[in-house]
Design an enzyme around this catalytic site. Structure first.
Site, PDB file in Angstrom:
ATOM      1  N   GLY A  74       0.831  -1.196   0.000  1.00  0.00           N
ATOM      2  CA  GLY A  74       0.000   0.000   0.000  1.00  0.00           C
ATOM      3  C   GLY A  74       0.867   1.248   0.000  1.00  0.00           C
ATOM      4  CB  CYS A 105       5.266  -4.139   0.320  1.00  0.00           C
ATOM      5  SG  CYS A 105       6.162  -2.593   0.004  1.00  0.00           S
ATOM      6  CE1 TYR A 106       0.881   1.147   5.403  1.00  0.00           C
ATOM      7  CE2 TYR A 106      -0.493  -0.768   5.839  1.00  0.00           C
ATOM      8  CZ  TYR A 106      -0.155   0.549   6.106  1.00  0.00           C
ATOM      9  OH  TYR A 106      -0.838   1.257   7.062  1.00  0.00           O
ATOM     10  CG  HIS A 194       5.696  -5.762  -4.323  1.00  0.00           C
ATOM     11  ND1 HIS A 194       4.398  -5.615  -3.886  1.00  0.00           N
ATOM     12  CD2 HIS A 194       6.369  -4.649  -3.914  1.00  0.00           C
ATOM     13  CE1 HIS A 194       4.277  -4.455  -3.258  1.00  0.00           C
ATOM     14  NE2 HIS A 194       5.457  -3.855  -3.254  1.00  0.00           N
ATOM     15  CB  SER A 248     -22.842  -8.213 -25.533  1.00  0.00           C
ATOM     16  OG  SER A 248     -21.744  -8.970 -25.053  1.00  0.00           O
ATOM     17  N   GLY A 249     -22.924 -11.239 -26.949  1.00  0.00           N
ATOM     18  CA  GLY A 249     -22.218 -12.086 -27.898  1.00  0.00           C
ATOM     19  C   GLY A 249     -20.746 -12.202 -27.580  1.00  0.00           C
ATOM     20  N   GLY A 250     -20.247 -11.397 -26.620  1.00  0.00           N
ATOM     21  CA  GLY A 250     -18.863 -11.513 -26.186  1.00  0.00           C
ATOM     22  C   GLY A 250     -18.685 -12.748 -25.324  1.00  0.00           C
ATOM     23  CB  VAL A 251     -15.642 -14.485 -24.082  1.00  0.00           C
ATOM     24  CG1 VAL A 251     -14.970 -13.315 -23.379  1.00  0.00           C
ATOM     25  CG2 VAL A 251     -15.352 -15.771 -23.313  1.00  0.00           C
ATOM     26  CB  SER A 253     -22.864 -11.786 -22.543  1.00  0.00           C
ATOM     27  OG  SER A 253     -22.514 -11.783 -23.904  1.00  0.00           O
ATOM     28  CB  THR A 254     -20.884 -16.319 -25.094  1.00  0.00           C
ATOM     29  OG1 THR A 254     -21.101 -15.367 -26.141  1.00  0.00           O
ATOM     30  CG2 THR A 254     -21.048 -17.729 -25.657  1.00  0.00           C
ATOM     31  CE  LYS A 398     -12.652 -10.511 -20.780  1.00  0.00           C
ATOM     32  NZ  LYS A 398     -14.016 -10.374 -21.339  1.00  0.00           N
ATOM     33  CE  LYS A 534      -6.399  -1.171 -16.591  1.00  0.00           C
ATOM     34  NZ  LYS A 534      -7.669  -1.909 -16.744  1.00  0.00           N
TER      35      LYS A 534
END
Length: 542
Positions: A74, A105-106, A194, A248-251, A253-254, A398, A534
């Protein structure tokens, strides 16, 4: 638009498996950017774990079957006023149940602070790779099977200057005398480095030593069992009732839709909402794949004009998300009313494909971390919504969802589809969303995805898409001056979608993409490639 539900109301409405009897490792989050990575590494050992706020009460934590506790890193200093601390009641619970604890760590400094050690600001901060040296003659279980010296990743300014009574030093670096400590009798270990990050090559071995060898957690977190468990639980919960589904058809929701179909059959009513911001021919393709191949009871609602009308003149990304999220829920409510009117049955539940990263990024109840952005399926629920949520994958990352899909026999093309955001192309069109700009982006997006597939890069990439920018540039086409839109291609490598690196796409593939987009899509005369990772950037631009 209806007022937004408070976080507590959302949590009360929502339901995952919520199995209190499932053994788990509890990770107490002190706001570290790496907390989710600890969870990923533990899951990779096939051991189930959950993230909790470091401020979690002993009562809430005690409801679960805790195998071990990991205290995350932290940004705070344990000796500062107002810094976060584990409650005394939680430490009492740990003692009563003899739960092994690992502080990172913290987390190490918190442990030392509580038991009488001294933490102080270091004369020199330590960031990056460092060589950890085991204390001579020490045979600590935490380093079982590891060499005397090894590389680990450091990220700290404070350090432990005096260890608590009863604890023993286990390892050091040239900069710090106590980078690992242990209290074998209390079953407590602390690491100043870490082990969860990829820059710590043997970090997974340390976590395995703690979670499996020391804590005795069983590596039995497998997706086939998860599917069977969900099906059994949802049958008990829903009974003879009916469930609506956001497909939606994505993985995500499928997989969720196939799970629900196998649990309750045609009493699951799947709804595909065409918000006018889907990929090119997406609605038609999803209907074929889901209805014909996966046998899901699916109906498509074309609400393109409705969404585009509400988005007219809106440029702020959060407003876009809230408008789209709220309208999605309104349509689901309308569909529930239609089913009740036409079929004479009432839907009491709504299925959504929310994932663990959605929860972590959207609401801060898991720890004192900043809200990055609102996800349409966790942050935009009207307070008046009468459907109770069922979210079978809100505990999954995911890659675990893909594993679950494969375990259930869903075809690879569906399982390995790149993620597509709930708001669709609306958040990939920076600025105002119009039917004309949607059409331009649909064409460019299809070309890019087609080229990734034909060049063999699609499966190597976690997510790929095109962003239409809110600016125009001068170009020359056919000896004529043009002044058209700029678009950017975004391709990232990632497994958990909490962190991501830009994908190093070969120049020849980029060249083909650029040539095709600029020549085939009227309205774009310049194509760029996004090379940010990211963090600090998010995967989506909005």
């Amino acid at each position: 638009m209806a007022p937004q539900a408070e976080t507590s109301e959302y949590l009360e409405q929502s339901s995952g498996l919520n199995n209190l009897d499932r053994p788990q490792v509890a990770i107490l989050d002190f706001g570290s950017q790496y907390s989710h990575l600890i969870a990923r590494r533990v899951r990779e050992l096939n051991v189930y774990c959950e993230l909790y706020s470091c401020l979690v009460s002993a009562e809430d934590l005690g409801k679960h079957k805790i195998t071990a506790i990991i205290l995350s890193g932290g940004p705070s200093s344990v000796y500062d006023e107002g810094s976060p601390h584990v409650s005394p009641e939680v430490w009492k619970l740990i003692d009563e149940r003899n739960i092994p604890v690992l502080g990172i760590c913290y987390g190490l400094q918190e442990m030392a602070h509580v038991f009488g050690g001294t933490v102080a600001a270091g004369l020199k901060h330590e960031y990056g790779k460092s060589i950890v040296k085991r204390t001579e003659g020490c045979k600590s279980k935490i380093f079982d099977g590891m060499p005397e010296e090894f590389q680990m990743w450091m990220s700290h300014g404070d350090k432990l200057t005096k260890i608590p009574d009863g604890f023993a030093p286990v390892a050091c670096t040239d900069n710090a005398e106590f980078v690992t400590i242990e209290h074998a009798e209390k079953r407590m270990w602390g690491l100043q480095f870490h082990p969860e990050v990829t820059h710590s090559p043997l970090g997974k071995s340390i976590l395995e030593n703690f979670v499996i060898k020391i804590a005795g957690a069983k590596p039995d977190w497998v997706m086939k069992d998860y599917a069977n468990e969900f099906i059994e639980e949802v049958r008990k919960k829903v009974g003879d009732g009916h469930v609506m589904g956001a497909v939606s058809g994505g993985v995500d929701s499928t997989v969720a839709a196939v799970l629900m179909t196998r649990a309750i059959g045609d009493r699951f009513h799947a709804v595909l909402v065409d918000n006018g911001c889907l990929r090119q021919d997406e609605a038609k393709n999803v209907l074929k794949r889901m209805r014909d191949d996966c046998h899901v009871n699916l109906r498509c609602v074309d609400a393109s004009d409705r969404f585009l009308g509400l988005l007219k003149g809106v440029t702020d990304p959060e407003k876009k998300r809230k408008i789209i999220g709220g309208t999605f829920i309104e349509i689901f409510q309308e569909e529930a009313n239609r089913i009740e009117s036409e079929l004479g049955v009432k839907c009491e539940y709504l299925l959504q494909g929310t994932l663990y990263p959605d929860v972590i990024e959207s609401i801060s109840y898991k720890g004192p971390s900043a809200i990055i952005k609102t996800h349409h399926n966790v942050g935009g629920l009207p307070a008046s919504m009468s459907l109770k949520l069922i979210e079978p994958m809100r505990e999954l990352f995911k890659d675990e969802v893909r594993e679950l899909g494969m375990a259930m026999g869903i075809d690879e093309d569906s399982v390995w589809r790149h993620p597509f955001p709930g708001p669709g192309l609306a958040i990939r069109i920076l600025g105002e969303v119009t039917a004309e700009r949607v059409k331009i982006l649909q064409q460019a997006d299809k070309i890019v995805i087609d080229e990734l597939r034909s060049s063999g890069h699609y499966r190597k990439i976690g997510q790929a898409f095109v962003v239409l920018l809110p600016c125009k540039t001068v170009g020359v086409m056919g000896d004529c001056r043009t002044y058209e839109n700029v678009a950017s291609v975004r391709c990232v490598e990632t497994t958990d979608y909490m962190t991501a690196d830009f994908y190093h796409l070969p120049y020849d593939v980029l060249a083909t993409m650029s040539s095709r987009v600029i020549n085939e899509v009227r309205g774009i005369n310049r194509l760029c490639y996004d090379i940010s990772s990211k963090p600090p950037a998010t995967i989506e631009w909005e």
